[in-house]
Design a protein around this motif. Structure first.
Motif, PDB file in Angstrom:
ATOM      1  N   ASP A  39       0.744  -1.242  -0.033  1.00  0.00           N
ATOM      2  CA  ASP A  39       0.210   0.122   0.173  1.00  0.00           C
ATOM      3  C   ASP A  39       0.834   1.239   0.055  1.00  0.00           C
ATOM      4  OD1 ASP A  39      -2.362  -1.468  -0.137  1.00  0.00           O
ATOM      5  OD2 ASP A  39      -2.760  -1.169   2.114  1.00  0.00           O
ATOM      6  N   VAL A  66      -0.398   9.107  -4.867  1.00  0.00           N
ATOM      7  CA  VAL A  66      -1.627   8.683  -5.413  1.00  0.00           C
ATOM      8  C   VAL A  66      -2.145   7.486  -4.816  1.00  0.00           C
ATOM      9  CG1 VAL A  66      -2.831   8.053  -7.778  1.00  0.00           C
ATOM     10  CG2 VAL A  66      -1.071   9.972  -7.578  1.00  0.00           C
ATOM     11  N   SER A  67      -3.456   7.329  -4.362  1.00  0.00           N
ATOM     12  CA  SER A  67      -3.969   5.996  -3.876  1.00  0.00           C
ATOM     13  C   SER A  67      -5.000   5.210  -4.725  1.00  0.00           C
ATOM     14  CB  SER A  67      -4.631   6.291  -2.331  1.00  0.00           C
ATOM     15  OG  SER A  67      -5.603   7.455  -2.545  1.00  0.00           O
ATOM     16  N   SER A  68      -5.632   6.252  -5.676  1.00  0.00           N
ATOM     17  CA  SER A  68      -6.495   5.576  -6.825  1.00  0.00           C
ATOM     18  C   SER A  68      -6.550   6.384  -7.921  1.00  0.00           C
ATOM     19  CB  SER A  68      -7.804   5.660  -6.128  1.00  0.00           C
ATOM     20  OG  SER A  68      -8.358   6.812  -5.582  1.00  0.00           O
ATOM     21  N   PRO A  69      -6.757   5.760  -9.094  1.00  0.00           N
ATOM     22  CA  PRO A  69      -7.157   4.611  -9.311  1.00  0.00           C
ATOM     23  C   PRO A  69      -5.803   3.840  -9.150  1.00  0.00           C
ATOM     24  CG  PRO A  69      -6.975   5.675 -11.464  1.00  0.00           C
ATOM     25  CD  PRO A  69      -7.014   6.583 -10.616  1.00  0.00           C
ATOM     26  N   ALA A  70      -6.055   2.481  -8.952  1.00  0.00           N
ATOM     27  CA  ALA A  70      -5.015   1.509  -8.914  1.00  0.00           C
ATOM     28  C   ALA A  70      -3.920   1.593  -9.742  1.00  0.00           C
ATOM     29  CB  ALA A  70      -5.681   0.022  -8.660  1.00  0.00           C
ATOM     30  N   ASP A  71      -4.100   1.743 -11.056  1.00  0.00           N
ATOM     31  CA  ASP A  71      -3.181   1.571 -12.439  1.00  0.00           C
ATOM     32  C   ASP A  71      -2.352   2.814 -12.290  1.00  0.00           C
ATOM     33  OD1 ASP A  71      -5.178   3.414 -13.153  1.00  0.00           O
ATOM     34  OD2 ASP A  71      -5.112   2.792 -15.260  1.00  0.00           O
ATOM     35  N   ARG A  72      -2.721   3.813 -11.102  1.00  0.00           N
ATOM     36  CA  ARG A  72      -1.841   5.358 -11.048  1.00  0.00           C
ATOM     37  C   ARG A  72      -1.004   5.276  -9.774  1.00  0.00           C
ATOM     38  NH1 ARG A  72      -1.704   5.471 -15.797  1.00  0.00           N
ATOM     39  NH2 ARG A  72      -2.578   7.126 -17.263  1.00  0.00           N
ATOM     40  N   ARG A  73      -1.107   4.215  -8.891  1.00  0.00           N
ATOM     41  CA  ARG A  73      -0.304   4.312  -7.725  1.00  0.00           C
ATOM     42  C   ARG A  73       1.141   3.927  -8.008  1.00  0.00           C
ATOM     43  NH1 ARG A  73      -2.856  -0.021  -4.394  1.00  0.00           N
ATOM     44  NH2 ARG A  73      -1.250   0.433  -2.923  1.00  0.00           N
ATOM     45  N   TYR A  74       1.359   3.067  -8.999  1.00  0.00           N
ATOM     46  CA  TYR A  74       2.841   2.862  -9.087  1.00  0.00           C
ATOM     47  C   TYR A  74       3.317   3.065 -10.449  1.00  0.00           C
ATOM     48  CZ  TYR A  74       2.963   1.000  -4.268  1.00  0.00           C
ATOM     49  OH  TYR A  74       2.839   0.812  -2.949  1.00  0.00           O
TER      50      TYR A  74
END
Length: 218
Positions: A39, A66-74
């Protein structure tokens, strides 16, 4: 009202993340530790860019993880940060096979559509695991900009990359000063939690030397 409306919330959230990591590491809670690391709990919640030239102050932040969307977190295993339309992210690019050049690994400040690519307004050739660990010199794209302090007459307008040795990425709270921090790795090692120590070795090592077992009476 949301906690995010509190200007001190990012600092408190970062502190709580590290407390949770330390507790999980010391207690050998491998499942909890893995989830916290996935996380992004080792990474600062809020960052600023400091010592920017006057023409680049709009890029100073603050940048929130960034915590969301998932594809933008890392991006390439590193956390992504955002401040309005500005995104701070890591990217890699293979060099052309024909000319023998090596791969490019950069932290980049650019647009959302640039995420994952070595394109942007600023970049640093550094593969640090987190932006607060960047030590390389930042390069800034000057597109027809002239510094306010310029004495050129008439002003010389150019478009080129400019080196800025003093630019730094700074967390809103420095709970983990580089080279002298107690990290989850220490708590795992002191608690004899080998699996947790192995899990935290890579993300924690840049912040501190190897843990030394505490001595009785110290």
């Amino acid at each position: 009202p949301s906690c995010k409306d509190d200007p001190g919330w990012a600092t408190e959230r970062h502190r709580l993340q590290l407390l949770a990591l330390n507790a999980a590491a010391a207690d050998g809670r491998r499942d909890v530790l893995t989830r916290l690391l996935d996380d992004g709990a080792m990474h600062p919640v809020l960052l600023h860019l400091t010592n920017l030239p006057s023409a680049f102050q709009k890029y100073s932040g603050p940048y929130e993880r960034v915590s969301s969307p998932a594809d933008r977190r890392y991006s390439f295993g590193r956390p992504v940060y955002r401040s309005g339309h500005c995104w701070l992210f890591f990217a890699e690019e293979e060099g052309p096979a024909t000319d023998g050049s090596s791969a490019v690994a950069q932290w980049v400040l650019g647009r959302e559509e640039d995420i994952g690519c070595t394109n942007g307004w600023m970049f640093a050739d550094d593969d640090a695991l987190s932006p607060d660990l960047i030590t390389a010199e930042w390069q800034l794209w000057e597109d027809g900009l002239v510094d306010e302090g310029s004495q050129a007459s008439p002003p010389e307008v150019t478009s080129s990359w400019r080196s800025c040795t003093s630019v730094r990425v700074v967390p809103s709270a420095s709970f983990l000063p580089v080279g002298r921090s107690l990290t989850p790795l220490h708590y795992a090692a002191w608690g004899g939690q080998l699996e947790c120590a192995n899990l935290t070795l890579k993300p924690c090592k840049p912040y501190a030397p190897n843990p030394v077992p505490p001595q009785l009476g110290q």
